[in-house]
Design a protein around this motif. Structure first.
Motif, PDB file in Angstrom:
ATOM      1  N   ALA A  41      37.290  38.274  32.377  1.00 11.23           N
ATOM      2  CA  ALA A  41      38.019  39.532  32.585  1.00 11.23           C
ATOM      3  C   ALA A  41      37.094  40.658  33.028  1.00 11.23           C
ATOM      4  CB  ALA A  41      38.761  39.935  31.308  1.00 11.23           C
ATOM      5  N   GLN A  53      42.199  44.205  32.136  1.00  8.44           N
ATOM      6  CA  GLN A  53      41.274  43.280  31.474  1.00  8.44           C
ATOM      7  C   GLN A  53      41.837  42.842  30.118  1.00  8.44           C
ATOM      8  OE1 GLN A  53      37.892  45.874  31.544  1.00  8.44           O
ATOM      9  NE2 GLN A  53      37.180  45.145  33.540  1.00  8.44           N
ATOM     10  N   TYR A  56      44.718  40.403  30.600  1.00  2.00           N
ATOM     11  CA  TYR A  56      44.235  39.070  30.993  1.00  2.00           C
ATOM     12  C   TYR A  56      43.810  38.269  29.764  1.00  2.00           C
ATOM     13  CZ  TYR A  56      41.262  35.513  33.165  1.00  2.00           C
ATOM     14  OH  TYR A  56      40.695  34.319  33.552  1.00  2.00           O
TER      15      TYR A  56
END
Length: 104
Positions: A41, A53, A56
């Protein structure tokens, strides 16, 4: 009580040192997966915001280990929370901090 392990790691992007605190089992796959997905990420060129991020990493954990995971990414944040045993993970990579935990 929660046993936190403070480790020096070498997962950091750009060679920066990282600090890890976790109550996940050291021999389990979950901890290694968390480290790997955080690195992905932070290194991913299309995940430009901390929110992307965090999303993810959360999605990967939810998919692999079931819901309900929470992920916070940022350079400065405070948190207070309750989590399932063996599901807490915090890493500091340079100026970026990542907090992971799972709730029921």
């Amino acid at each position: 009580g929660i046993g936190l392990h403070l480790l020096a790691g070498a997962m950091a992007a750009g060679g920066a040192a990282s600090t890890i605190m976790s109550d996940m089992d050291d021999h389990g796959k979950m901890k290694a997966d968390a480290r790997s997905w955080i690195k992905e990420a932070l290194d991913h060129s299309e995940l430009t915001s901390e929110k992307q991020q965090a999303g993810y990493v959360k999605a990967r954990l939810d998919e692999a280990y079931g819901p309900t995971w929470h992920c916070v990414v940022g350079s400065d944040f405070k948190a207070q929370f309750t989590h399932e045993s063996k599901t807490f993970f915090f890493v500091s990579v340079g100026k970026t901090n990542v907090l992971l935990f799972r709730t029921t």
